[in-house]
Enzyme design. Structure first.
Site, PDB file in Angstrom:
ATOM      1  N   SER A  10      83.799  43.771  10.762  1.00  0.00           N
ATOM      2  CA  SER A  10      83.315  44.612   9.654  1.00  0.00           C
ATOM      3  C   SER A  10      83.725  46.060   9.895  1.00  0.00           C
ATOM      4  O   SER A  10      83.395  46.639  10.938  1.00  0.00           O
ATOM      5  CB  SER A  10      81.790  44.545   9.565  1.00  0.00           C
ATOM      6  N   HIS A  35      86.337  42.470   6.891  1.00  0.00           N
ATOM      7  CA  HIS A  35      85.048  42.411   6.183  1.00  0.00           C
ATOM      8  C   HIS A  35      84.678  43.824   5.734  1.00  0.00           C
ATOM      9  O   HIS A  35      84.572  44.740   6.550  1.00  0.00           O
ATOM     10  CB  HIS A  35      83.968  41.852   7.114  1.00  0.00           C
ATOM     11  N   ASP A  37      82.031  46.122   3.943  1.00  0.00           N
ATOM     12  CA  ASP A  37      80.607  46.184   3.551  1.00  0.00           C
ATOM     13  C   ASP A  37      80.367  47.288   2.532  1.00  0.00           C
ATOM     14  O   ASP A  37      80.344  48.464   2.861  1.00  0.00           O
ATOM     15  CB  ASP A  37      79.749  46.424   4.800  1.00  0.00           C
ATOM     16  N   MET A  39      78.000  49.136  -0.021  1.00  0.00           N
ATOM     17  CA  MET A  39      76.568  49.362  -0.222  1.00  0.00           C
ATOM     18  C   MET A  39      76.367  50.464  -1.261  1.00  0.00           C
ATOM     19  O   MET A  39      77.044  51.494  -1.221  1.00  0.00           O
ATOM     20  CB  MET A  39      75.911  49.781   1.094  1.00  0.00           C
ATOM     21  N   HIS A  68      82.014  42.330   0.767  1.00  0.00           N
ATOM     22  CA  HIS A  68      80.602  41.925   0.732  1.00  0.00           C
ATOM     23  C   HIS A  68      79.851  42.977  -0.078  1.00  0.00           C
ATOM     24  O   HIS A  68      79.625  44.088   0.396  1.00  0.00           O
ATOM     25  CB  HIS A  68      80.086  41.833   2.178  1.00  0.00           C
ATOM     26  N   MET A  70      76.850  44.617  -1.432  1.00  0.00           N
ATOM     27  CA  MET A  70      75.409  44.800  -1.345  1.00  0.00           C
ATOM     28  C   MET A  70      75.029  45.817  -2.418  1.00  0.00           C
ATOM     29  O   MET A  70      74.757  46.994  -2.140  1.00  0.00           O
ATOM     30  CB  MET A  70      75.015  45.287   0.060  1.00  0.00           C
ATOM     31  N   MET A 139      73.139  35.835   5.880  1.00  0.00           N
ATOM     32  CA  MET A 139      72.875  37.051   6.651  1.00  0.00           C
ATOM     33  C   MET A 139      72.026  36.681   7.860  1.00  0.00           C
ATOM     34  O   MET A 139      71.010  35.977   7.721  1.00  0.00           O
ATOM     35  CB  MET A 139      72.133  38.085   5.798  1.00  0.00           C
ATOM     36  N   ASP A 177      76.725  36.617   9.033  1.00  0.00           N
ATOM     37  CA  ASP A 177      76.968  38.054   8.964  1.00  0.00           C
ATOM     38  C   ASP A 177      75.790  38.852   9.519  1.00  0.00           C
ATOM     39  O   ASP A 177      74.714  38.878   8.925  1.00  0.00           O
ATOM     40  CB  ASP A 177      77.211  38.444   7.496  1.00  0.00           C
TER      41      ASP A 177
HETATM   42  C1  DX5 Z   1      75.080  44.571   7.198  1.00  0.00           C
HETATM   43  C2  DX5 Z   1      76.497  44.090   6.945  1.00  0.00           C
HETATM   44  C3  DX5 Z   1      77.098  43.413   8.145  1.00  0.00           C
HETATM   45  C4  DX5 Z   1      77.139  44.336   9.361  1.00  0.00           C
HETATM   46  C5  DX5 Z   1      77.734  43.595  10.522  1.00  0.00           C
HETATM   47  O1  DX5 Z   1      74.522  44.992   5.994  1.00  0.00           O
HETATM   48  O2  DX5 Z   1      76.540  43.170   5.894  1.00  0.00           O
HETATM   49  O3  DX5 Z   1      78.415  42.992   7.808  1.00  0.00           O
HETATM   50  O4  DX5 Z   1      77.934  45.449   9.078  1.00  0.00           O
HETATM   51  O5  DX5 Z   1      77.748  44.505  11.568  1.00  0.00           O
HETATM   52  P1  DX5 Z   1      77.157  44.087  12.989  1.00  0.00           P
HETATM   53  O6  DX5 Z   1      78.092  43.018  13.483  1.00  0.00           O
HETATM   54  O7  DX5 Z   1      77.240  45.370  13.774  1.00  0.00           O
HETATM   55  O8  DX5 Z   1      75.779  43.592  12.771  1.00  0.00           O
HETATM   56 ZN    ZN Z   2      78.560  42.224   5.562  1.00  0.00          ZN
END
Ligand code: DX5
Ligand code: ZN
Length: 219
Positions: A10, A35, A37, A39, A68, A70, A139, A177
């Site tokens: 990620s 990956h 992320d 947000m 991903h 969010m 998750m 994840d």
């Molecule tokens: C959290 C993300 C994950 C996170 C993973 O909201 O969806 O992808 O970044 O990072 P680690 O491996 O550090 O938990």
């Molecule tokens: Zn993620």
């Protein structure tokens, strides 16, 4: 047939002032999937990046981009993430007014799609969507931050989704994840996940290539 274990570092744990090189590093270290992320500060209490970052990073690697989302109302953005260069777009179904329609928007763009389950979201409520998914994401932390500890109870949720998929004959991978590293990857794979998202365990490693190699060899 056993699936190959794929590692999806990620970039949330990458260098936000030099993300192109963080993506180049990810590929150099042996990562299989990028990956991303995303947000929005509403679905989760954090803000990261959007479509422009995906588009900017696209030229740094040919590896698949796993976006991903969010975010709330992902139906309003999934097409733009596809156009920006995402190869896989996943979202949290309870954040969408019509998750089945949202999946169809991604598929209409010729991209892969999936739904992501936070630890407190009822899987059965959305299991009917699996027939339209190319993967299901469980998750193993609460979405919103990197560097959290894996929640052991979520391993049962991976097992449960795997059972549902096996029963339905839907041969698609489960991605796990959150909080995944060398110490717990074996448990995550044993539960049925074959795509492992790893942010901090890779980017904070003293030897990321070795870390990814160990994660990929998880049996
Ligand atoms: C959290 C993300 C994950 C996170 C993973 O909201 O969806 O992808 O970044 O990072 P680690 O491996 O550090 O938990
Ligand atoms: Zn993620």
């Amino acid at each position: 047939m056993d699936r190959e274990i794929l590692i999806a570092p990620s970039i949330l744990s990458g260098d936000f002032a030099d993300m192109g090189n963080s993506v180049r590093d990810l590929e150099k270290w042996g990562g299989d999937i990028v990956h991303l992320d995303v947000m929005d500060g509403v679905y989760v209490k954090n803000i990261t990046f959007g479509m422009p970052m995906v588009a900017a990073l696209r030229k740094y690697t040919a590896l698949p981009f796993d976006a991903h989302l969010m975010i709330t109302e992902p139906e309003n953005y999934v097409e733009a993430f596809c156009d920006a260069g995402a190869d896989i777009v996943t979202f949290h179904p309870e954040a969408s007014k019509d998750p089945a329609h949202t999946l169809s928007l991604i598929k209409a763009k010729g991209k892969k799609c999936g739904v992501v389950f936070n630890p407190d979201v009822d899987i059965d409520r959305y299991a009917s969507l699996f027939s339209e998914c190319d993967m299901v994401v469980i998750m193993t932390v609460y979405a919103g931050r990197g560097g959290q500890k894996l929640i052991p109870e979520c391993l049962d949720r991976i097992r449960y989704v795997k059972t549902l998929l096996d029963k339905s004959g839907r041969d698609i991978p489960v991605e796990a994840d959150g909080g995944i590293g060398e110490s717990n990857a074996r448990d995550v794979v044993a539960a049925g996940a074959t795509i492992l998202v790893a942010g901090s365990s890779v980017y904070k490693s003293s030897d990321p290539t070795k870390t990814i190699g160990i994660l990929k060899e998880t049996k």
